[in-house]
Motif scaffolding. Structure first.
Motif, PDB file in Angstrom:
ATOM      1  N   VAL A  62      -1.835  -0.404 -10.520  1.00  0.00           N
ATOM      2  CA  VAL A  62      -0.598  -0.210  -9.766  1.00  0.00           C
ATOM      3  C   VAL A  62      -0.085  -1.604  -9.460  1.00  0.00           C
ATOM      4  CG1 VAL A  62       0.502   0.720  -7.702  1.00  0.00           C
ATOM      5  CG2 VAL A  62      -1.406   1.966  -8.760  1.00  0.00           C
ATOM      6  N   VAL A  63       0.997  -1.979 -10.108  1.00  0.00           N
ATOM      7  CA  VAL A  63       1.543  -3.336 -10.006  1.00  0.00           C
ATOM      8  C   VAL A  63       2.808  -3.263  -9.154  1.00  0.00           C
ATOM      9  CG1 VAL A  63       2.397  -5.348 -11.270  1.00  0.00           C
ATOM     10  CG2 VAL A  63       0.610  -3.889 -12.273  1.00  0.00           C
ATOM     11  N   THR A  64       2.826  -3.976  -8.035  1.00  0.00           N
ATOM     12  CA  THR A  64       3.969  -3.927  -7.125  1.00  0.00           C
ATOM     13  C   THR A  64       4.681  -5.271  -7.065  1.00  0.00           C
ATOM     14  OG1 THR A  64       2.736  -4.579  -5.132  1.00  0.00           O
ATOM     15  CG2 THR A  64       2.733  -2.238  -5.703  1.00  0.00           C
ATOM     16  N   SER A  65       5.987  -5.192  -6.915  1.00  0.00           N
ATOM     17  CA  SER A  65       6.792  -6.414  -6.880  1.00  0.00           C
ATOM     18  C   SER A  65       6.434  -7.299  -5.703  1.00  0.00           C
ATOM     19  CB  SER A  65       8.280  -6.061  -6.832  1.00  0.00           C
ATOM     20  OG  SER A  65       8.579  -5.254  -5.698  1.00  0.00           O
ATOM     21  N   VAL A  66       6.077  -6.699  -4.573  1.00  0.00           N
ATOM     22  CA  VAL A  66       5.785  -7.501  -3.394  1.00  0.00           C
ATOM     23  C   VAL A  66       4.522  -8.335  -3.598  1.00  0.00           C
ATOM     24  CG1 VAL A  66       4.440  -5.739  -2.154  1.00  0.00           C
ATOM     25  CG2 VAL A  66       5.721  -7.464  -0.861  1.00  0.00           C
TER      26      VAL A  66
ATOM     27  N   ASP B  76       0.802  -1.224   0.000  1.00  0.00           N
ATOM     28  CA  ASP B  76       0.000   0.000   0.000  1.00  0.00           C
ATOM     29  C   ASP B  76       0.837   1.277   0.000  1.00  0.00           C
ATOM     30  OD1 ASP B  76       0.980  -0.224   2.570  1.00  0.00           O
ATOM     31  OD2 ASP B  76      -0.951  -0.053   3.575  1.00  0.00           O
ATOM     32  N   LEU B  77       2.164   1.176  -0.025  1.00  0.00           N
ATOM     33  CA  LEU B  77       3.015   2.356   0.056  1.00  0.00           C
ATOM     34  C   LEU B  77       2.868   3.243  -1.177  1.00  0.00           C
ATOM     35  CD1 LEU B  77       5.226   3.951   1.568  1.00  0.00           C
ATOM     36  CD2 LEU B  77       6.919   2.537   0.385  1.00  0.00           C
ATOM     37  N   VAL B  78       3.030   2.670  -2.358  1.00  0.00           N
ATOM     38  CA  VAL B  78       2.960   3.459  -3.582  1.00  0.00           C
ATOM     39  C   VAL B  78       1.544   3.969  -3.848  1.00  0.00           C
ATOM     40  CG1 VAL B  78       3.237   3.371  -6.098  1.00  0.00           C
ATOM     41  CG2 VAL B  78       5.036   2.468  -4.588  1.00  0.00           C
ATOM     42  N   PRO B  79       0.494   3.139  -3.724  1.00  0.00           N
ATOM     43  CA  PRO B  79      -0.847   3.710  -3.870  1.00  0.00           C
ATOM     44  C   PRO B  79      -1.114   4.858  -2.909  1.00  0.00           C
ATOM     45  CG  PRO B  79      -0.959   1.324  -3.977  1.00  0.00           C
ATOM     46  CD  PRO B  79       0.447   1.660  -3.581  1.00  0.00           C
ATOM     47  N   GLY B  80      -0.564   4.777  -1.702  1.00  0.00           N
ATOM     48  CA  GLY B  80      -0.741   5.863  -0.741  1.00  0.00           C
ATOM     49  C   GLY B  80      -0.107   7.156  -1.219  1.00  0.00           C
TER      50      GLY B  80
ATOM     51  N   VAL C 247      -3.132  11.610  -7.996  1.00  0.00           N
ATOM     52  CA  VAL C 247      -3.147  10.988  -9.326  1.00  0.00           C
ATOM     53  C   VAL C 247      -3.475   9.498  -9.287  1.00  0.00           C
ATOM     54  CG1 VAL C 247      -1.583  12.682 -10.355  1.00  0.00           C
ATOM     55  CG2 VAL C 247      -0.642  10.604  -9.302  1.00  0.00           C
ATOM     56  N   LEU C 248      -3.866   8.980  -8.133  1.00  0.00           N
ATOM     57  CA  LEU C 248      -4.178   7.547  -8.077  1.00  0.00           C
ATOM     58  C   LEU C 248      -5.314   7.209  -9.030  1.00  0.00           C
ATOM     59  CD1 LEU C 248      -3.722   4.758  -6.837  1.00  0.00           C
ATOM     60  CD2 LEU C 248      -5.289   5.395  -4.991  1.00  0.00           C
ATOM     61  N   ASP C 249      -6.281   8.107  -9.155  1.00  0.00           N
ATOM     62  CA  ASP C 249      -7.417   7.843 -10.036  1.00  0.00           C
ATOM     63  C   ASP C 249      -7.047   7.869 -11.508  1.00  0.00           C
ATOM     64  OD1 ASP C 249      -6.967  10.649  -9.816  1.00  0.00           O
ATOM     65  OD2 ASP C 249      -8.963  11.042 -10.625  1.00  0.00           O
TER      66      ASP C 249
END
Length: 234
Positions: free
Chosen positions: A151-155, A133-137, A144-146
């Motif tokens: 949002v694709v994260t490595s974790v 949730d770090l990058v979406p936050g 600009v999240l919308d």
């Protein structure tokens, strides 16, 4: 025809310090003390760096990703002499990330760039990170999240760039072929060589001109991207 732009996040859309203990972390250390640890602040910084280094070395051979929860559990187990409760790990990690994020800044012009590009392309972020949730936050804080279709994260994927699995996850979520995507980032292997090998068209933020990339794919900053993609479309 390119219909999508995939952004790296750290170093591309935001500025940050890659060092994990370069900020001040008094609240994180206070949380350790509250949990019963007797380590000094200096020992905390050294031990936290050391624990991360162990996980990094284990991840390198196959680009496997690890989570903040795994690192936090390992470190707290060491300094407390017991396996910590899940809630204690979460509280420590949340506090640490809040202090670390104080070193993340949002460059002027990036929000306007994203909004402008979103009128022409579908956008996504594809990023290496240990916390889902770090990058979406941060994207939400930037406003600009919308604008992002994914949002694709490595974790969450379990593999970090440049492993092809993370690019495959991105195009699958977006429902496109690799050739429909532009990828832009600031790290040669993860954000240029990896995407190009996967079949995307990559642009690299390389203001010093040190990477071996075509001149028309080199950016001084992400703010140069709009002009570059307009020129390539002519």
């Amino acid at each position: 025809m390119h219909t999508h732009i995939l952004f790296d996040f750290f170093g591309t859309l935001v500025r940050y310090d890659a060092r994990r203990t370069s900020q001040g972390y008094p609240r994180s250390h206070a949380e350790l003390v509250r949990l019963g640890a007797t380590v000094s602040y200096a020992d905390f910084v050294e031990g936290w760096d050391r624990t991360f280094a162990v996980f990094d070395r284990g991840s390198e051979p196959e680009d496997r990703e690890f989570s903040m929860t795994q690192v936090g559990t390992a470190y707290l187990t060491e300094v407390l002499g017991r396996v910590p409760a899940a809630g204690d790990v979460d509280a420590f990690i949340r506090g640490y990330l809040a202090e670390w994020s104080a070193g993340v800044s949002y460059p002027e012009g990036v929000v306007a760039l994203v909004r402008s590009l979103s009128r022409v392309y579908r956008l996504a972020v594809v990023t290496n990170t240990h916390q889902p949730d770090l990058v979406p936050g941060h994207l939400a804080a930037m406003g600009v999240l919308d604008a992002m279709d994914a949002v694709v994260t490595s974790v969450e994927v379990g593999r970090r760039k440049p492993h092809p699995a993370i690019y495959a996850e991105a195009v699958q979520r977006l429902g496109i072929e690799p050739g429909a995507a532009i990828f832009v980032g600031d790290t040669y292997t993860a954000d240029f060589a990896g995407p190009e090998k996967f079949g995307m068209t990559a642009y690299l933020i390389d203001p010093a001109g040190v990477a071996d990339v075509p001149g028309d794919r080199r950016l001084g900053s992400v703010l140069d991207l709009a002009a570059k993609v307009r020129a390539s479309a002519r």
